[in-house]
Enzyme design. Structure first.
Site, PDB file in Angstrom:
ATOM      1  N   HIS A   2      -3.719  -9.159   2.857  1.00 51.67           N
ATOM      2  CA  HIS A   2      -5.161  -9.182   3.106  1.00 51.67           C
ATOM      3  C   HIS A   2      -5.477 -10.072   4.295  1.00 51.67           C
ATOM      4  CE1 HIS A   2      -6.182  -8.087  -1.348  1.00 51.67           C
ATOM      5  NE2 HIS A   2      -5.978  -7.020  -0.608  1.00 51.67           N
ATOM      6  N   ARG A  52      -1.006  -0.921  -6.966  1.00 47.14           N
ATOM      7  CA  ARG A  52      -1.193  -2.129  -6.145  1.00 47.14           C
ATOM      8  C   ARG A  52      -2.138  -3.095  -6.846  1.00 47.14           C
ATOM      9  NH1 ARG A  52      -1.322  -4.185  -0.716  1.00 47.14           N
ATOM     10  NH2 ARG A  52      -3.388  -4.842   0.000  1.00 47.14           N
ATOM     11  N   LYS A 112      -1.961  -3.018   7.836  1.00 47.52           N
ATOM     12  CA  LYS A 112      -3.089  -2.567   8.638  1.00 47.52           C
ATOM     13  C   LYS A 112      -3.075  -3.280   9.987  1.00 47.52           C
ATOM     14  CE  LYS A 112      -6.276  -1.238   4.944  1.00 47.52           C
ATOM     15  NZ  LYS A 112      -7.607  -1.452   4.323  1.00 47.52           N
ATOM     16  N   ARG A 149       0.837  -1.194   0.000  1.00 51.57           N
ATOM     17  CA  ARG A 149       0.000   0.000   0.000  1.00 51.57           C
ATOM     18  C   ARG A 149       0.879   1.253   0.000  1.00 51.57           C
ATOM     19  NH1 ARG A 149      -2.096  -3.671   3.722  1.00 51.57           N
ATOM     20  NH2 ARG A 149      -4.210  -4.412   3.258  1.00 51.57           N
ATOM     21  N   TYR A 186      -9.446 -10.325  -7.728  1.00 52.30           N
ATOM     22  CA  TYR A 186      -8.481 -10.419  -8.824  1.00 52.30           C
ATOM     23  C   TYR A 186      -8.701 -11.646  -9.701  1.00 52.30           C
ATOM     24  CZ  TYR A 186      -6.466  -6.725  -6.105  1.00 52.30           C
ATOM     25  OH  TYR A 186      -6.299  -5.547  -5.426  1.00 52.30           O
ATOM     26  N   HIS A 217      -2.905   3.930  -5.672  1.00 50.91           N
ATOM     27  CA  HIS A 217      -3.422   2.621  -5.280  1.00 50.91           C
ATOM     28  C   HIS A 217      -3.634   1.719  -6.496  1.00 50.91           C
ATOM     29  CE1 HIS A 217      -4.963   0.074  -2.093  1.00 50.91           C
ATOM     30  NE2 HIS A 217      -6.023  -0.218  -2.813  1.00 50.91           N
TER      31      HIS A 217
END
Length: 356
Positions: free
Chosen positions: A330, A307, A234, A208, A339, A304
């Protein structure tokens, strides 16, 4: 401390007062693990305690919070600033004139072109804001006015079938973009190596933008033909990504040489000419400039998108959804499934089912 609902002289001042009180409370609840300079955050909090004379000054303070490291503030200030503009135009006299139908009207008008995820953020920002006002207002008799905003039946969300697929570059466009990075005439040539390095790290690893900007000098280490990069994702969850040394070694060496002659406030890998942290908006502007210069047009030109491009190519070449999940950090495999929609070979296979 509690306040009367209409404690100011006019509607605009009342609405601004409650929005700033709400944002102040949210600031104190956001994760602060990315905040490095406590003096800067003290200055911003002092401004909130003193109040603001306009929505523009409140927005500027929120931008400062984000730059300091309080990520997540935009989730609240963006919807509420739009709501402020909308309600001021209507010409209400009291906050009590606001009801659920008026808020649904606002959401219908101002979120029509937004994604479902952003619409949900708008809805939750409104619910949280009015819930805060419900709990914090009190008149001289000790009673409170309750809006009880729920927005349960707002029909603006399209559902999963209507969600947009993310923008991404195909393999040819990625190579064109990478070549474009090398030849792009960055405004400050001494910082060109830094800009090339940031963009390459993002597109070669899929991390990110915020993760790239939070990298420390110690986080990038060479291991033979590769660089290993320690990333904090995150929730401050660590993971390691790799990039071939030949792809970034020259720019990394050039940037480190430039950085050594700068006064930097921290051990951050990337910084601006003042020695402070870069913003995600700045990186997105660079991406957009390089895309335009190389004739690449996408619905969304922000950083973004790099990515998404990495993740799309990774799945197309590996057919390994778990690898995509691990590489992108993730939390859930379901997040990575998007994806799979870009697998052209599987789509081509569907064209054969009616063939004899």
């Amino acid at each position: 401390m509690r306040y009367a609902l209409d404690c100011k002289d006019d509607f605009a001042s009342n609405l601004l007062f409650w929005i700033e009180r709400f944002i102040y409370g949210k600031i104190n609840s956001l994760s602060n693990h990315q905040v490095k300079n406590k003096d800067e955050i003290l200055k911003v909090l002092s401004r909130f305690r003193n109040g603001f004379d306009s929505m523009e000054s409140l927005q500027c303070a929120c931008k400062e919070c984000r730059n300091i490291g309080l990520i997540g503030i935009n989730t609240y200030i963006l919807p509420l600033s739009k709501l402020y503009e909308y309600l001021i135009q209507i010409g209400l006299e009291s906050l009590k004139d606001i009801d659920e139908e008026l808020l649904k009207e606002f959401l219908t008008i101002h979120t029509s072109a937004l994604s479902d995820a952003t619409k949900k953020n708008y809805r939750m920002a409104l619910i949280n804001f009015f819930s805060f006002v419900d709990k914090q207002n009190e008149d001289m008799l000790g009673t409170s006015y309750n809006f009880r905003i729920e927005l349960k039946n707002w029909g603006g969300l399209r559902g999963k079938s209507g969600q947009k697929l993310p923008s991404f570059m195909n393999e040819e466009e990625v190579h064109r973009f990478l070549n474009g990075i090398e030849s792009y005439p960055f405004k400050h040539q001494e910082l060109g190596a830094r800009n090339r390095l940031i963009l390459k790290i993002i597109i070669y690893t899929g991390i990110r933008v915020g993760e790239a900007l939070n990298l420390k000098l110690k986080d990038i280490m060479q291991d033979g033909e590769f660089f290993m990069i320690q990333v904090r994702g995150k929730g401050n969850k660590p993971r390691v990504v790799m990039v071939k040394a030949k792809n970034i070694a020259q720019d990394l060496a050039l940037w480190r040489n430039v950085r050594e002659n700068m006064v930097v406030n921290d051990d951050m890998l990337f910084c601006n000419h003042k020695g402070t942290k870069l913003t995600q908006a700045y990186i997105s502007r660079i991406v957009e400039q390089v895309l335009i210069a190389n004739g690449i047009r996408k619905e969304k030109n922000g950083a973004h998108m790099l990515r998404h491009s990495f993740a799309t190519l990774l799945y197309q070449k590996s057919q390994d959804l778990v690898l995509v999940q691990e590489a992108l950090g993730h939390a859930s495999l379901d997040t990575s499934r998007i994806y799979m929609h870009f697998d052209k070979q599987k789509l081509k296979d569907t064209t054969e089912i009616m063939e004899s």
